[in-house]
Structure formats: C-alpha cells, structure tokens
Design an enzyme around this catalytic site. Structure first.
Site, mmCIF file in Angstrom:
data_model
loop_
_atom_site.group_PDB
_atom_site.id
_atom_site.type_symbol
_atom_site.label_atom_id
_atom_site.label_comp_id
_atom_site.label_asym_id
_atom_site.label_seq_id
_atom_site.Cartn_x
_atom_site.Cartn_y
_atom_site.Cartn_z
ATOM 1 N N LYS A 1 -2.542 6.998 1.384
ATOM 2 C CA LYS A 1 -2.403 7.259 2.823
ATOM 3 C C LYS A 1 -1.390 8.391 2.959
ATOM 4 O O LYS A 1 -0.213 8.174 3.236
ATOM 5 C CB LYS A 1 -1.952 5.976 3.537
ATOM 6 C CG LYS A 1 -2.344 5.951 5.000
ATOM 7 C CD LYS A 1 -2.288 4.540 5.538
ATOM 8 C CE LYS A 1 -2.272 4.524 7.047
ATOM 9 N NZ LYS A 1 -3.473 5.021 7.696
ATOM 10 N N ARG B 1 0.838 -1.207 0.000
ATOM 11 C CA ARG B 1 0.000 0.000 0.000
ATOM 12 C C ARG B 1 0.869 1.251 0.000
ATOM 13 O O ARG B 1 0.572 2.237 -0.675
ATOM 14 C CB ARG B 1 -0.945 -0.009 1.212
ATOM 15 C CG ARG B 1 -1.971 1.106 1.174
ATOM 16 C CD ARG B 1 -3.048 0.940 2.218
ATOM 17 N NE ARG B 1 -2.512 1.038 3.573
ATOM 18 C CZ ARG B 1 -3.228 0.814 4.674
ATOM 19 N NH1 ARG B 1 -4.490 0.474 4.591
ATOM 20 N NH2 ARG B 1 -2.679 0.921 5.874
ATOM 21 N N GLU C 1 -16.334 5.638 5.824
ATOM 22 C CA GLU C 1 -15.549 4.931 6.844
ATOM 23 C C GLU C 1 -15.475 5.817 8.073
ATOM 24 O O GLU C 1 -16.135 6.859 8.114
ATOM 25 C CB GLU C 1 -14.144 4.641 6.290
ATOM 26 C CG GLU C 1 -13.389 5.909 5.873
ATOM 27 C CD GLU C 1 -12.022 5.623 5.280
ATOM 28 O OE1 GLU C 1 -11.411 4.616 5.633
ATOM 29 O OE2 GLU C 1 -11.571 6.449 4.450
HETATM 30 N N1 PXG Z 1 -9.390 4.244 7.228
HETATM 31 C C1 PXG Z 1 -8.558 5.273 7.474
HETATM 32 C C2 PXG Z 1 -8.926 6.622 6.987
HETATM 33 C C3 PXG Z 1 -7.371 5.060 8.176
HETATM 34 O O1 PXG Z 1 -6.544 6.075 8.398
HETATM 35 C C4 PXG Z 1 -7.958 2.706 8.368
HETATM 36 C C5 PXG Z 1 -9.109 2.988 7.653
HETATM 37 C C6 PXG Z 1 -7.671 1.286 8.752
HETATM 38 O O2 PXG Z 1 -6.591 0.774 7.988
HETATM 39 P P1 PXG Z 1 -5.700 -0.445 8.507
HETATM 40 O O3 PXG Z 1 -4.746 -0.720 7.393
HETATM 41 O O4 PXG Z 1 -4.998 0.010 9.761
HETATM 42 O O5 PXG Z 1 -6.606 -1.565 8.788
HETATM 43 C C7 PXG Z 1 -7.075 3.760 8.671
HETATM 44 C C8 PXG Z 1 -5.869 3.501 9.529
HETATM 45 C C9 PXG Z 1 -4.998 5.785 14.568
HETATM 46 C C10 PXG Z 1 -4.606 5.972 13.137
HETATM 47 O O6 PXG Z 1 -4.386 6.437 15.433
HETATM 48 C C11 PXG Z 1 -5.073 5.137 12.132
HETATM 49 C C12 PXG Z 1 -4.659 5.354 10.814
HETATM 50 C C13 PXG Z 1 -3.852 6.401 10.573
HETATM 51 C C14 PXG Z 1 -3.421 7.220 11.558
HETATM 52 C C15 PXG Z 1 -3.767 7.007 12.865
HETATM 53 O O7 PXG Z 1 -5.927 5.014 14.825
HETATM 54 N N2 PXG Z 1 -4.999 4.595 9.706
#
Ligand code: PXG
Length: 284
Positions: free
Chosen positions: A149, A50, A182
């Site tokens: 991201k 990713r 989301e």
């Molecule tokens: N949607 C968004 C917008 C995200 O930023 C997820 C879904 C879940 O993705 P993963 O790959 O982790 O299953 C994210 C995850 C936090 C945090 O503190 C989380 C994310 C980025 C920054 C901080 O929970 N990304």
C-alpha cells in the site's frame, strides 16, 4: 484538528513535511486507511500487520514499535475527539536529497491524521452503485506488488478519473491478463449460483482488511467460497455484486459497463453480509 508527526502534534495549518521528503518527491512511502467505530479502530492489528509488511517489502524501517504505533493511533483519535471516523496513517522514507538514494533518507516520518468520514451517500447503499471498467490496467505485480500500500497511487487515481468522467463513484480495474482485479480503492465480490466469488491475491490486488473480514463472515455462515480468477463475464452474469473497503464497508453494485447485474437491486446475500459486518464492527 491535531495531526501527529513523528511523536509531536501539530495544528492542521502547521502540519508539514519537507519538500525533500522522498514520500513527496517520489511517492516513496506507505500508508493505511482505517475506520473507527465508537472510538475503536476496526481491525487495527490487521492494518498494522499490512503496514509492516509493506514496509518490509520496500525496505523501509518503521522507526517505532507496533505497540507504540497502536498507542499513537488511539491517542490521535482521542485528542481529536473522533469516535466514528477515518484514520490515515502514513510512513514516508523521510527527508533526503533530490537523488533517488533511499539510504540518504535517515529519518522516516510517521504521520497520523484522524478525520471525519466522507462516506458514499446513503442512497448508494439503498440503490447500489453503477460502475464502469477503466482502460487503465492495474499495476502488474511483476513490476510493483499491488499488495504494497504505497504512497504512489497514480495507477488507481488514473482509473478513478476515468470513473468520474463516466459519472461513476468507483471503477473496475482489470489486470494485465484481462482478468478482474479490484476497484480503484475497494475489493470486489460476486455471488453467483450459490457461491461467493472474489479474485484471489494472484490477480494482483491489495488484500483488503474488509475483504478478509467478509471472507471470515461468509465462512462462518457456511457459504460456499471461491477465491479464483474472475472475468467480466462472471460479473455481467452474476446474481449479486458488491465492493468492500474500510470506508465503504460493503456497497452493492447493480450495473457494470451499462449492464444490469442480477435484478438490478442490492442483493439479499449482500445485505446479509453487510448486516453481519456491521455487527462485527460493534463487537468489543
Ligand atoms: N483495494 C485498493 C487498491 C485499496 O486502495 C482496498 C482495496 C480496500 O482495502 P481495505 O483494507 O480498506 O478493506 C483499498 C483501500 C478511499 C481510499 O478514499 C481507499 C484506499 C486507499 C486510499 C483511499 O476510498 N484503500
């Protein structure tokens, strides 16, 4: 704490990037948030895939190979003696000038931080989360792909502030069509009429690595899966709801906008999937 910056390790106090780095000036960069279990980064390759995809999309050349990155992530974890932790991997455009010209940034910076986890309290898993819908709309994919991201997370941060002001640890975001996208940092699922339903990537979401694992596990369990547009009506009338993210794993949601979902308790399908997910994190 030792932080990796472009091939060298620095103590936390000395881990610095230039104020001319376009990551700092413009949010011009990308990142990944990963979790380690017993010293192993869960689905590291998925995260790196990713990351490379995000890089390609913003025309950023990651200065090291995937293999070298993998090694650096594992080494940072080891040096910091973290077995169950959180890893933040960042690639910035690098130092440039005050102008927007990305081509003047010659050296993208790679930063790896391994830290202890800041988890949702155990109680949230036992009782389930209450969330609200943010008025902040998720970035329209026609403007900037939410699947990148990127280091510019203002869209999500503004939504999260709204959640905090409403006393909620997470917040639901809709897309510009009014469909469910989301949460600020987690993907969303519902279980209704024997079917697991999550918004498809077309809704304008970050395709979470945890989301993918949950879809794989649900398929293995022979569950009926629907990746399709979702509205708040679907959530209000669902039997179960849960969020997925690297830090959260699977976390039940029992209320949206003050409305009780299902019987107001974490659901059996949610619990089963969480159990299967945790078993998956233990596999070597
Ligand atoms: N949607 C968004 C917008 C995200 O930023 C997820 C879904 C879940 O993705 P993963 O790959 O982790 O299953 C994210 C995850 C936090 C945090 O503190 C989380 C994310 C980025 C920054 C901080 O929970 N990304």
């Amino acid at each position: 704490m030792k932080i990796y910056i472009s091939g060298e390790y620095f103590e936390k106090e000395n881990a610095k990037v230039s104020v001319f780095d376009h990551g700092f000036l413009y949010g011009d960069g990308i990142f990944e948030g990963m979790r380690s279990y017993d010293g192993n980064v869960f689905r590291l390759r998925d995260h790196l895939d990713r990351l490379w995809e995000s890089a390609r999309s913003i025309q950023l050349t990651i200065p090291i190979t995937v293999e070298a990155m993998e090694k650096a992530v594992n080494e940072t974890l080891k040096i910091n003696e973290i077995s169950d932790g959180y890893i933040r991997l960042i690639v910035t455009r690098g130092r440039g000038t005050l102008g927007l010209d990305a081509h003047l940034c010659q050296h993208p910076q790679v930063i790896i931080i391994a830290d202890h986890l800041a988890l949702y309290p155990k109680e949230c898993y036992e009782k389930g989360l209450e969330i609200v819908t943010a008025s902040t709309i998720r970035t329209n994919p026609a403007m900037l792909g939410p699947q990148i991201k990127s280091m510019n997370y203002l869209n999500n941060i503004l939504a999260k502030i709204e959640g905090h002001q409403a006393g909620c640890a997470e917040v639901l975001m809709l897309n510009s069509k009014g469909e469910v996208a989301e949460c600020s940092g987690d993907n969303i699922f519902i279980f209704k009429r024997n079917r697991l339903h999550t918004p498809s990537p077309d809704a304008g979401i970050l395709e979470g690595t945890t989301r993918r694992v949950v879809l794989e596990l649900a398929a293995e369990l022979g569950m009926n899966i629907k990746e399709a547009p979702m509205t708040r009506h679907d959530i209000y009338t669902a039997d179960e709801c849960f969020l997925t993210g690297s830090a959260a794993e699977l976390i039940p949601v029992v209320k949206l906008d003050g409305r009780t979902i299902g019987n107001g308790l974490p659901g059996t399908v949610t619990k089963k999937l969480l159990e299967r997910f945790r078993a998956e994190t233990k596999k070597r």
